[in-house]
Design a protein around this motif. Structure first.
Motif, PDB file in Angstrom:
ATOM      1  N   TYR A  42       0.763  -1.357  -0.096  1.00 57.52           N
ATOM      2  CA  TYR A  42       0.128   0.214  -0.081  1.00 57.52           C
ATOM      3  C   TYR A  42       0.802   1.251   0.235  1.00 57.52           C
ATOM      4  CZ  TYR A  42      -4.089  -2.750   0.908  1.00 57.52           C
ATOM      5  OH  TYR A  42      -5.106  -3.810   0.917  1.00 57.52           O
ATOM      6  N   GLY A  43       0.476   2.263  -0.984  1.00 63.44           N
ATOM      7  CA  GLY A  43       1.193   3.421  -0.726  1.00 63.44           C
ATOM      8  C   GLY A  43       2.268   3.361  -1.917  1.00 63.44           C
ATOM      9  N   ASN A  44       3.164   4.378  -1.913  1.00 59.37           N
ATOM     10  CA  ASN A  44       4.525   3.968  -2.876  1.00 59.37           C
ATOM     11  C   ASN A  44       5.553   5.216  -2.411  1.00 59.37           C
ATOM     12  OD1 ASN A  44       2.960   2.541  -5.332  1.00 59.37           O
ATOM     13  ND2 ASN A  44       1.598   4.355  -4.956  1.00 59.37           N
ATOM     14  N   GLY A  45       6.600   4.955  -2.720  1.00 64.08           N
ATOM     15  CA  GLY A  45       7.843   5.656  -2.470  1.00 64.08           C
ATOM     16  C   GLY A  45       8.283   6.667  -3.574  1.00 64.08           C
ATOM     17  N   GLY A  46       8.979   7.685  -3.023  1.00 64.17           N
ATOM     18  CA  GLY A  46       9.549   8.710  -4.169  1.00 64.17           C
ATOM     19  C   GLY A  46       8.779  10.003  -4.475  1.00 64.17           C
ATOM     20  N   TYR A  47       7.735  10.128  -3.718  1.00 65.01           N
ATOM     21  CA  TYR A  47       7.115  11.355  -4.210  1.00 65.01           C
ATOM     22  C   TYR A  47       6.106  11.520  -3.041  1.00 65.01           C
ATOM     23  CZ  TYR A  47       3.115   8.063  -5.860  1.00 65.01           C
ATOM     24  OH  TYR A  47       2.373   7.261  -5.919  1.00 65.01           O
ATOM     25  N   ASP A  48       5.523  12.812  -3.144  1.00 76.80           N
ATOM     26  CA  ASP A  48       4.564  13.288  -2.153  1.00 76.80           C
ATOM     27  C   ASP A  48       3.467  13.996  -2.819  1.00 76.80           C
ATOM     28  OD1 ASP A  48       3.708  13.513   0.733  1.00 76.80           O
ATOM     29  OD2 ASP A  48       3.732  15.656  -0.017  1.00 76.80           O
ATOM     30  N   VAL A  49       2.468  13.734  -2.820  1.00 74.30           N
ATOM     31  CA  VAL A  49       1.034  14.259  -3.368  1.00 74.30           C
ATOM     32  C   VAL A  49       0.588  15.487  -2.753  1.00 74.30           C
ATOM     33  CG1 VAL A  49      -1.216  13.845  -4.503  1.00 74.30           C
ATOM     34  CG2 VAL A  49       0.354  11.998  -4.447  1.00 74.30           C
ATOM     35  N   SER A  50       0.203  16.597  -3.495  1.00 77.74           N
ATOM     36  CA  SER A  50      -0.541  17.746  -2.775  1.00 77.74           C
ATOM     37  C   SER A  50      -1.800  17.697  -2.999  1.00 77.74           C
ATOM     38  CB  SER A  50       0.393  19.028  -3.132  1.00 77.74           C
ATOM     39  OG  SER A  50       0.464  19.106  -4.459  1.00 77.74           O
ATOM     40  N   HIS A  51      -2.376  17.274  -4.535  1.00 77.20           N
ATOM     41  CA  HIS A  51      -3.712  17.718  -4.846  1.00 77.20           C
ATOM     42  C   HIS A  51      -4.197  16.651  -5.945  1.00 77.20           C
ATOM     43  CE1 HIS A  51      -7.274  19.859  -5.567  1.00 77.20           C
ATOM     44  NE2 HIS A  51      -6.873  19.750  -6.796  1.00 77.20           N
ATOM     45  N   TYR A  52      -5.364  16.059  -5.770  1.00 77.79           N
ATOM     46  CA  TYR A  52      -5.847  15.197  -6.797  1.00 77.79           C
ATOM     47  C   TYR A  52      -6.863  15.931  -7.494  1.00 77.79           C
ATOM     48  CZ  TYR A  52      -3.475  11.173  -4.450  1.00 77.79           C
ATOM     49  OH  TYR A  52      -2.822  10.294  -3.961  1.00 77.79           O
ATOM     50  N   ASP A  53      -7.112  16.251  -8.796  1.00 73.65           N
ATOM     51  CA  ASP A  53      -7.878  16.656  -9.334  1.00 73.65           C
ATOM     52  C   ASP A  53      -8.777  15.649 -10.345  1.00 73.65           C
ATOM     53  OD1 ASP A  53      -9.349  19.186 -10.645  1.00 73.65           O
ATOM     54  OD2 ASP A  53      -9.094  17.936 -12.419  1.00 73.65           O
ATOM     55  N   LEU A  54      -9.972  15.253 -10.159  1.00 75.75           N
ATOM     56  CA  LEU A  54     -10.603  13.805 -10.695  1.00 75.75           C
ATOM     57  C   LEU A  54     -11.708  14.434 -11.400  1.00 75.75           C
ATOM     58  CD1 LEU A  54     -10.581  11.773  -7.587  1.00 75.75           C
ATOM     59  CD2 LEU A  54      -8.723  12.124  -9.362  1.00 75.75           C
ATOM     60  N   ARG A  55     -11.787  14.224 -12.718  1.00 75.56           N
ATOM     61  CA  ARG A  55     -12.920  14.448 -13.571  1.00 75.56           C
ATOM     62  C   ARG A  55     -13.483  13.065 -14.234  1.00 75.56           C
ATOM     63  NH1 ARG A  55     -14.117  19.384 -14.956  1.00 75.56           N
ATOM     64  NH2 ARG A  55     -15.401  18.788 -16.799  1.00 75.56           N
ATOM     65  N   LEU A  56     -14.720  12.791 -13.733  1.00 76.00           N
ATOM     66  CA  LEU A  56     -15.180  11.528 -13.878  1.00 76.00           C
ATOM     67  C   LEU A  56     -16.579  11.376 -14.681  1.00 76.00           C
ATOM     68  CD1 LEU A  56     -14.784  10.204 -10.248  1.00 76.00           C
ATOM     69  CD2 LEU A  56     -13.092  10.163 -12.206  1.00 76.00           C
ATOM     70  N   LYS A  57     -16.712  10.503 -15.317  1.00 73.50           N
ATOM     71  CA  LYS A  57     -18.130  10.331 -15.843  1.00 73.50           C
ATOM     72  C   LYS A  57     -18.652   8.640 -15.472  1.00 73.50           C
ATOM     73  CE  LYS A  57     -20.708  10.130 -20.108  1.00 73.50           C
ATOM     74  NZ  LYS A  57     -20.713  10.494 -21.787  1.00 73.50           N
ATOM     75  N   TYR A  58     -19.858   8.541 -14.753  1.00 74.23           N
ATOM     76  CA  TYR A  58     -20.194   7.316 -14.332  1.00 74.23           C
ATOM     77  C   TYR A  58     -21.605   6.962 -14.963  1.00 74.23           C
ATOM     78  CZ  TYR A  58     -21.335   3.527 -11.219  1.00 74.23           C
ATOM     79  OH  TYR A  58     -21.865   2.241 -10.556  1.00 74.23           O
ATOM     80  N   GLN A  59     -21.739   5.846 -15.375  1.00 79.15           N
ATOM     81  CA  GLN A  59     -23.037   5.068 -16.002  1.00 79.15           C
ATOM     82  C   GLN A  59     -23.550   4.087 -15.044  1.00 79.15           C
ATOM     83  OE1 GLN A  59     -26.039   4.776 -16.988  1.00 79.15           O
ATOM     84  NE2 GLN A  59     -25.268   5.860 -18.773  1.00 79.15           N
ATOM     85  N   PRO A  60     -24.439   4.671 -14.309  1.00 80.62           N
ATOM     86  CA  PRO A  60     -25.157   3.655 -13.014  1.00 80.62           C
ATOM     87  C   PRO A  60     -25.624   2.308 -13.880  1.00 80.62           C
ATOM     88  CG  PRO A  60     -25.785   5.567 -12.530  1.00 80.62           C
ATOM     89  CD  PRO A  60     -25.272   5.724 -13.996  1.00 80.62           C
TER      90      PRO A  60
END
Length: 497
Positions: free
Chosen positions: A42-60
């Protein structure tokens, strides 16, 4: 890491050795795990995230999710390659604007090789285009995506992100979020934080949510379905958005009677834990067949089963207590789960006291007396329970006993100073059980190693003299069952994996 320098002759080699600082090294792959012994992948090494921008489309109707994730990060090492935790099908990856090669490996690893190596300390922008059916994916033999009759839900602990967005999936790497979800008209998309806007076009509605405070990946949530939304504000002015599936059936009234008290409970908790740490609040109850609840940041997830026996404000208290103990201050490693669950359970004990249904001391007495010395309950060590016991009832109940033991040892004045000061000390960060012990010793001026060892790390029931630090009742007495006991124990499966 390996460094190989090829030069034409010894003189050239000597010259290069003089010219290159001793600390220089060739870029190497980032680790496929963040280093948590409970969950090495779980998780990963070598970087540190500051922000996630997620643009999604979902079909129920088909459970198909399409997305573009833009991840802002900074490297913490010279990288030739790095990983994200992700399960869906990837169509393209770009790193700092340039196309990157990628491959899936292991249970949930997305290995990304940028066109050029990345220097330590550099800004990093990763764009991942993807699609897939989340309910069709499993990792380690299970899924964290819950299919519902009218959509789907991402909510689980210690992992959920990989089913709907690529991430550095460990609480040690918190970030802010923008989550924008396009769904068919008449369907709602629920996520964390504040609802920034909605807009409709050509039969689709886009919901835009923002979490502007650091948030662990497992605390990010997405629920798509047909919901009834209610809104309000707390006494302190925090906006509240609650959502209830339109298909809750007989559980609908009890769910609303419980979750609609979210603002009241949060205001009450500020008296113990300090100011509410976020600018949004609420809860949601989708039509899932799961049995647990989860402290998804600002907007906890509740399963209908939590309300099958009637209204259950105690579970709301538990999940809202986590907004301080677990969300604001998160575990450094998953072995530190006591700081989350012991204190969320203790909040339920304080609520019982508030409601006149049994004091925290009475609940401690009854809990201690309910488990004989040979009960396996005492073999679970809340301070380091192991991944197989991470959500065992003992982590909650023996964990709360440890909190009461601390209260009796250092006295109410110092205890409530610790309770309120801890979230402020490590706000938006991570901390361990050892950090908590040191902080309690700092506030109280007392050595607490023996007490913490007795209640959190010994795989046996404390002897009567030690037990009396948590339970002042004589050993021969059988305490009466507090009125709140059954309601509290009904929430023992709140985080059942």
């Amino acid at each position: 890491m390996h460094r190989r320098i090829i030069v034409p002759g010894a003189l050239g080699a000597a010259s290069l050795v003089l010219a290159i600082p001793a600390s220089a090294a060739a870029p190497s792959p980032g680790a496929p795990g963040i280093g948590d012994p409970y969950y090495p992948a779980y998780g990963n090494g070598g970087y540190d995230v500051s922000h996630y921008d997620l643009r999604l489309k979902y079909q129920p109707a088909t459970d198909r999710l399409e997305g573009t994730a833009t991840i802002l990060a900074r490297t913490t090492a010279d990288l030739s390659r790095f990983n994200l935790d992700f399960l869906l099908d990837v169509g393209e990856v770009r790193v700092n604007g340039a196309k990157a090669s990628f491959a899936a490996s292991g249970e949930q690893e997305l290995e990304i090789t940028p066109a050029k190596p990345l220097a330590k300390g550099a800004a990093l922008t990763v764009v991942v285009r993807y699609s897939g059916v989340p309910s069709s994916k499993e990792a380690f033999g299970f899924t964290s995506w819950h299919r519902t009759p009218d959509g789907g839900v991402a909510a689980n602990e210690p992992e959920a992100a990989a089913w709907w967005f690529p991430a550095n999936d460990h609480p040690r790497d918190k970030a802010t979020y923008d989550v924008s979800v396009q769904v068919p008209d008449g369907t709602q998309a629920i996520s964390n934080g504040t609802l920034q806007s909605t807009s409709s076009r050509l039969g689709w509605t886009r919901w835009n949510w923002r979490s502007d405070k650091p948030q662990a990946t497992y605390l990010a949530t997405l629920a798509v379905g047909r919901f009834d939304l209610t809104t309000g504000t707390t006494e302190s002015g925090i906006p509240v958005v609650n959502a209830y599936s339109k298909d809750l059936g007989a559980d609908d009234g009890a769910a609303r009677a419980s979750v609609e008290r979210t603002g009241e409970v949060a205001d009450w908790l500020t008296g113990y834990f300090g100011p509410y740490p976020y600018n949004a609040l609420g809860g949601y109850v989708p039509n899932t067949d799961t049995g647990y609840a989860l402290e998804t940041q600002t907007r906890p997830f509740y399963s209908p089963r939590q309300f099958a026996g009637g209204s259950n404000v105690s579970v709301v208290v538990h999940e809202l207590a986590h907004q301080w103990y677990g969300d604001l201050v998160s575990v450094r490693g998953w072995k530190d789960i006591w700081i989350n669950e012991g204190f969320a359970r203790y909040a339920q004990w304080l609520w019982s006291e508030h409601e006149g249904e049994g004091t925290a001391q009475e609940l401690a007495d009854y809990t201690y007396a309910s488990h004989p010395a040979d009960d396996p309950f005492w073999t679970v060590r809340p301070g380091d329970p192991g991944p197989e016991n991470q959500f065992d009832a003992a982590v909650y109940d023996r964990g709360a006993l440890a909190v009461q033991a601390l209260r009796n040892e250092i006295g109410d004045e110092d205890f409530f100073t610790v309770l309120k000061g801890w979230p402020a000390r490590y706000a938006h960060g991570n901390a361990s059980v050892a950090d908590f012990q040191r902080y309690a010793e700092e506030v109280s001026g007392k050595p607490l190693a023996a007490l913490f060892d007795t209640w959190l790390f010994q795989p046996s029931k404390p002897a009567t003299p030690a037990a009396r630090t948590a339970s002042r009742a004589p050993a021969s007495d059988t305490p009466a069952q507090p009125r709140s006991w059954r309601r509290i124990t009904a929430t023992n499966d709140v985080h059942e994996h």
